[in-house]
Write a protein that holds these residues in place. Sequence first.
Motif, PDB file in Angstrom:
ATOM      1  N   THR A 128     -10.710 -43.672 -52.929  1.00 42.35           N
ATOM      2  CA  THR A 128     -10.662 -42.856 -54.147  1.00 42.35           C
ATOM      3  C   THR A 128      -9.256 -42.836 -54.738  1.00 42.35           C
ATOM      4  O   THR A 128      -9.078 -42.897 -55.960  1.00 42.35           O
ATOM      5  CB  THR A 128     -11.127 -41.422 -53.830  1.00 42.35           C
ATOM      6  OG1 THR A 128     -12.456 -41.493 -53.316  1.00 42.35           O
ATOM      7  CG2 THR A 128     -11.103 -40.542 -55.057  1.00 42.35           C
ATOM      8  N   LEU A 188     -11.996 -31.918 -46.291  1.00 42.04           N
ATOM      9  CA  LEU A 188     -12.678 -31.717 -47.577  1.00 42.04           C
ATOM     10  C   LEU A 188     -13.347 -33.017 -48.016  1.00 42.04           C
ATOM     11  O   LEU A 188     -14.517 -33.023 -48.428  1.00 42.04           O
ATOM     12  CB  LEU A 188     -11.674 -31.241 -48.634  1.00 42.04           C
ATOM     13  CG  LEU A 188     -12.213 -31.100 -50.066  1.00 42.04           C
ATOM     14  CD1 LEU A 188     -13.336 -30.057 -50.149  1.00 42.04           C
ATOM     15  CD2 LEU A 188     -11.078 -30.727 -51.028  1.00 42.04           C
ATOM     16  N   ALA A 189     -12.618 -34.120 -47.939  1.00 40.10           N
ATOM     17  CA  ALA A 189     -13.172 -35.408 -48.350  1.00 40.10           C
ATOM     18  C   ALA A 189     -14.372 -35.775 -47.471  1.00 40.10           C
ATOM     19  O   ALA A 189     -15.397 -36.263 -47.961  1.00 40.10           O
ATOM     20  CB  ALA A 189     -12.098 -36.492 -48.277  1.00 40.10           C
ATOM     21  N   PHE A 206     -13.969 -25.636 -58.321  1.00 39.00           N
ATOM     22  CA  PHE A 206     -14.818 -24.871 -57.398  1.00 39.00           C
ATOM     23  C   PHE A 206     -14.825 -23.375 -57.675  1.00 39.00           C
ATOM     24  O   PHE A 206     -15.585 -22.636 -57.061  1.00 39.00           O
ATOM     25  CB  PHE A 206     -14.338 -25.105 -55.951  1.00 39.00           C
ATOM     26  CG  PHE A 206     -14.563 -26.502 -55.463  1.00 39.00           C
ATOM     27  CD1 PHE A 206     -15.853 -26.952 -55.200  1.00 39.00           C
ATOM     28  CD2 PHE A 206     -13.496 -27.382 -55.264  1.00 39.00           C
ATOM     29  CE1 PHE A 206     -16.067 -28.250 -54.743  1.00 39.00           C
ATOM     30  CE2 PHE A 206     -13.711 -28.671 -54.815  1.00 39.00           C
ATOM     31  CZ  PHE A 206     -15.000 -29.107 -54.551  1.00 39.00           C
ATOM     32  N   SER A 246     -21.091 -25.268 -54.313  1.00 37.89           N
ATOM     33  CA  SER A 246     -19.948 -26.137 -53.982  1.00 37.89           C
ATOM     34  C   SER A 246     -20.379 -27.230 -52.998  1.00 37.89           C
ATOM     35  O   SER A 246     -19.886 -28.353 -53.056  1.00 37.89           O
ATOM     36  CB  SER A 246     -18.771 -25.316 -53.435  1.00 37.89           C
ATOM     37  OG  SER A 246     -18.870 -25.069 -52.043  1.00 37.89           O
ATOM     38  N   LEU A 296     -11.204 -41.086 -48.855  1.00 39.70           N
ATOM     39  CA  LEU A 296      -9.925 -40.627 -49.378  1.00 39.70           C
ATOM     40  C   LEU A 296      -9.064 -41.778 -49.900  1.00 39.70           C
ATOM     41  O   LEU A 296      -8.517 -41.720 -51.008  1.00 39.70           O
ATOM     42  CB  LEU A 296      -9.194 -39.900 -48.242  1.00 39.70           C
ATOM     43  CG  LEU A 296      -8.254 -38.749 -48.540  1.00 39.70           C
ATOM     44  CD1 LEU A 296      -8.823 -37.789 -49.544  1.00 39.70           C
ATOM     45  CD2 LEU A 296      -7.947 -38.010 -47.226  1.00 39.70           C
ATOM     46  N   LEU A 321     -17.435 -33.769 -48.390  1.00 41.52           N
ATOM     47  CA  LEU A 321     -17.973 -34.199 -49.691  1.00 41.52           C
ATOM     48  C   LEU A 321     -18.467 -35.649 -49.670  1.00 41.52           C
ATOM     49  O   LEU A 321     -19.035 -36.115 -50.659  1.00 41.52           O
ATOM     50  CB  LEU A 321     -16.896 -34.064 -50.780  1.00 41.52           C
ATOM     51  CG  LEU A 321     -16.467 -32.658 -51.159  1.00 41.52           C
ATOM     52  CD1 LEU A 321     -15.244 -32.705 -52.071  1.00 41.52           C
ATOM     53  CD2 LEU A 321     -17.605 -31.903 -51.842  1.00 41.52           C
ATOM     54  N   GLY A 322     -18.233 -36.357 -48.581  1.00 45.12           N
ATOM     55  CA  GLY A 322     -18.627 -37.757 -48.528  1.00 45.12           C
ATOM     56  C   GLY A 322     -17.760 -38.656 -49.387  1.00 45.12           C
ATOM     57  O   GLY A 322     -18.213 -39.687 -49.886  1.00 45.12           O
ATOM     58  N   VAL A 323     -16.502 -38.274 -49.559  1.00 39.12           N
ATOM     59  CA  VAL A 323     -15.566 -39.052 -50.371  1.00 39.12           C
ATOM     60  C   VAL A 323     -14.635 -39.830 -49.448  1.00 39.12           C
ATOM     61  O   VAL A 323     -14.115 -39.274 -48.476  1.00 39.12           O
ATOM     62  CB  VAL A 323     -14.740 -38.106 -51.283  1.00 39.12           C
ATOM     63  CG1 VAL A 323     -13.552 -38.827 -51.901  1.00 39.12           C
ATOM     64  CG2 VAL A 323     -15.637 -37.496 -52.362  1.00 39.12           C
ATOM     65  N   MET A 366     -21.307 -32.865 -55.324  1.00 40.15           N
ATOM     66  CA  MET A 366     -21.269 -34.322 -55.531  1.00 40.15           C
ATOM     67  C   MET A 366     -22.584 -34.864 -56.101  1.00 40.15           C
ATOM     68  O   MET A 366     -22.629 -36.007 -56.558  1.00 40.15           O
ATOM     69  CB  MET A 366     -20.909 -35.045 -54.228  1.00 40.15           C
ATOM     70  CG  MET A 366     -19.544 -34.683 -53.666  1.00 40.15           C
ATOM     71  SD  MET A 366     -18.173 -34.728 -54.863  1.00 40.15           S
ATOM     72  CE  MET A 366     -17.992 -36.504 -55.089  1.00 40.15           C
ATOM     73  N   ARG A 410     -14.032 -35.992 -57.378  1.00 40.79           N
ATOM     74  CA  ARG A 410     -13.558 -37.238 -56.768  1.00 40.79           C
ATOM     75  C   ARG A 410     -12.212 -37.655 -57.356  1.00 40.79           C
ATOM     76  O   ARG A 410     -11.279 -38.026 -56.630  1.00 40.79           O
ATOM     77  CB  ARG A 410     -14.597 -38.331 -56.997  1.00 40.79           C
ATOM     78  CG  ARG A 410     -14.340 -39.652 -56.281  1.00 40.79           C
ATOM     79  CD  ARG A 410     -15.405 -40.694 -56.640  1.00 40.79           C
ATOM     80  NE  ARG A 410     -16.731 -40.321 -56.178  1.00 40.79           N
ATOM     81  CZ  ARG A 410     -17.197 -40.560 -54.960  1.00 40.79           C
ATOM     82  NH1 ARG A 410     -16.442 -41.196 -54.082  1.00 40.79           N
ATOM     83  NH2 ARG A 410     -18.403 -40.180 -54.599  1.00 40.79           N
ATOM     84  N   PRO A 462     -17.072 -26.874 -49.304  1.00 42.18           N
ATOM     85  CA  PRO A 462     -16.016 -27.447 -50.143  1.00 42.18           C
ATOM     86  C   PRO A 462     -15.167 -26.370 -50.835  1.00 42.18           C
ATOM     87  O   PRO A 462     -13.951 -26.518 -50.959  1.00 42.18           O
ATOM     88  CB  PRO A 462     -16.810 -28.276 -51.161  1.00 42.18           C
ATOM     89  CG  PRO A 462     -18.063 -28.661 -50.430  1.00 42.18           C
ATOM     90  CD  PRO A 462     -18.400 -27.471 -49.577  1.00 42.18           C
ATOM     91  N   TYR A 502      -6.644 -30.642 -43.989  1.00 45.01           N
ATOM     92  CA  TYR A 502      -7.651 -30.025 -44.867  1.00 45.01           C
ATOM     93  C   TYR A 502      -8.141 -30.989 -45.945  1.00 45.01           C
ATOM     94  O   TYR A 502      -9.300 -30.949 -46.334  1.00 45.01           O
ATOM     95  CB  TYR A 502      -7.125 -28.729 -45.494  1.00 45.01           C
ATOM     96  CG  TYR A 502      -7.204 -27.572 -44.546  1.00 45.01           C
ATOM     97  CD1 TYR A 502      -8.442 -27.151 -44.038  1.00 45.01           C
ATOM     98  CD2 TYR A 502      -6.069 -26.884 -44.140  1.00 45.01           C
ATOM     99  CE1 TYR A 502      -8.532 -26.085 -43.155  1.00 45.01           C
ATOM    100  CE2 TYR A 502      -6.154 -25.809 -43.265  1.00 45.01           C
ATOM    101  CZ  TYR A 502      -7.378 -25.409 -42.775  1.00 45.01           C
ATOM    102  OH  TYR A 502      -7.474 -24.362 -41.901  1.00 45.01           O
ATOM    103  N   LEU A 503      -7.260 -31.856 -46.417  1.00 46.19           N
ATOM    104  CA  LEU A 503      -7.698 -32.839 -47.416  1.00 46.19           C
ATOM    105  C   LEU A 503      -8.696 -33.823 -46.786  1.00 46.19           C
ATOM    106  O   LEU A 503      -9.713 -34.180 -47.400  1.00 46.19           O
ATOM    107  CB  LEU A 503      -6.476 -33.576 -47.983  1.00 46.19           C
ATOM    108  CG  LEU A 503      -6.752 -34.587 -49.097  1.00 46.19           C
ATOM    109  CD1 LEU A 503      -7.435 -33.931 -50.294  1.00 46.19           C
ATOM    110  CD2 LEU A 503      -5.448 -35.265 -49.537  1.00 46.19           C
ATOM    111  N   LEU A 539     -12.762 -24.980 -48.239  1.00 48.11           N
ATOM    112  CA  LEU A 539     -11.768 -25.988 -47.847  1.00 48.11           C
ATOM    113  C   LEU A 539     -10.766 -26.250 -48.974  1.00 48.11           C
ATOM    114  O   LEU A 539      -9.585 -26.485 -48.708  1.00 48.11           O
ATOM    115  CB  LEU A 539     -12.463 -27.285 -47.429  1.00 48.11           C
ATOM    116  CG  LEU A 539     -13.224 -27.189 -46.096  1.00 48.11           C
ATOM    117  CD1 LEU A 539     -14.149 -28.392 -45.940  1.00 48.11           C
ATOM    118  CD2 LEU A 539     -12.265 -27.099 -44.904  1.00 48.11           C
ATOM    119  N   ALA A 540     -11.230 -26.185 -50.213  1.00 46.30           N
ATOM    120  CA  ALA A 540     -10.292 -26.327 -51.335  1.00 46.30           C
ATOM    121  C   ALA A 540      -9.285 -25.177 -51.335  1.00 46.30           C
ATOM    122  O   ALA A 540      -8.105 -25.360 -51.628  1.00 46.30           O
ATOM    123  CB  ALA A 540     -11.047 -26.381 -52.661  1.00 46.30           C
TER     124      ALA A 540
END
Lengths: 111, 111, 111, 111
Positions: A87, A76-77, B41, B49, A84, A80-82, B53, B63, A23, A72-73, A26-27
């Motif tokens: 959220t 990243l999501a 981060f 990182s 997109l 992180l298991g988010v 989560m 998030r 993460p 990339y977004l 990727l950020a």
Amino acid sequence: MDDLTARVRAFAEERDWQQFHTPKNLAMALAGEVGELIAEFQWLTPEQSAAVMSDPDAGGRVRAEIGDVMIYLTRLADVLGVDLVETALTKLEDSARRYPIEQARGSAAKR
Amino acid sequence: MDDLTARVRAFAEERDWQQFHTPKNLAMALAGEVGELIAEFQWLTPEQSAAVMSDPDAGGRVRAEIGDVMIYLTRLADVLGVDLVETALTKLEDSARRYPIEQARGSAAKR
Amino acid sequence: MDDLTARVRAFAEERDWQQFHTPKNLAMALAGEVGELIAEFQWLTPEQSAAVMSDPDAGGRVRAEIGDVMIYLTRLADVLGVDLVETALTKLEDSARRYPIEQARGSAAKR
Amino acid sequence: MDDLTARVRAFAEERDWQQFHTPKNLAMALAGEVGELIAEFQWLTPEQSAAVMSDPDAGGRVRAEIGDVMIYLTRLADVLGVDLVETALTKLEDSARRYPIEQARGSAAKR
């Protein structure tokens, strides 16, 4: 959107790039791509920026940079298991409460 | 995704914020939100990182920041008439050509 | 400038923060602060941005953000052994060669 | 430092670029350059980032990007009438008060 997430993941896994895709990294990659996107607009007037897609060269570059930012977004999501879209919808509901329509209308205070 | 685009647009229009939502300004807002995301981060090790989560506080902030980034990216793409998912898929195909699996595997040169 | 570099270094060492101050982390911190700075300008017209220092609140925030950006840039350069002013002067000479006055005058192509 | 400010200003004025150098645009240009700088570090481990200057290619790029960041930060501060070094010193004193040595030592909470 699910298809995009799956394809971006496959792209990384086929190249054995998961090791680089923390993460944190990727950020940074996301920030780097947003830097390239913002550079397309830095010397434009607001009016020129509104017409940027009618210029084939600049419009093509803007489209490509938006694609890179989205890739990339999405990655990243995924890492992180988010979710997109979910959220973003949740955050939008928060913002709707914080900026009630009547008070916020036309105000430059925050938007 | 289409629903998100429509809701973000409605959110802006109800508040009469279209006047502020030039591509130039939205690119700046996107960069500002990515700055907040990257700040989450900056002092973490790569390993920390990857586990972010599982920390309720930091995970919640990450998030929320991802939601903000996605909202502005969605709005920017809408204002420019760019299809976010389609553009990302096109860009991903370009990248697949530029980084053929065999040469790119495990390489830190570019990813 | 040398005094600033020394003070920023002492600030970090007194707090035993060298362990966090890798170039990678400092570049992220710099990007985070630039994100806060850019957020101050995102909804302003070019004209409003030119007058920002005459607003005590916004002007104070801009000044503080510039201070933060300069602190992290100074620290990053120190950790890398780069002389900030000398490097900027060298880069400016390069730019002078790449953008000769006669061709570059008033042009929006690149600046 | 004063010499750098004067030279950056002369560089802009000789090319009649003051018209583009609003604080808003310069903040964007600064963010764009920071994006290029961060891209140099995005796939490096913390350890690799600490050794980046010993690689002639990557080290040269990092040095050049730092120069670009410093040029735009200097120009932005000049246009706003902000003294870069003085503002950083003031901000550092604020931080010293907010992070007293004894409590802050070695802490990852904030630095």
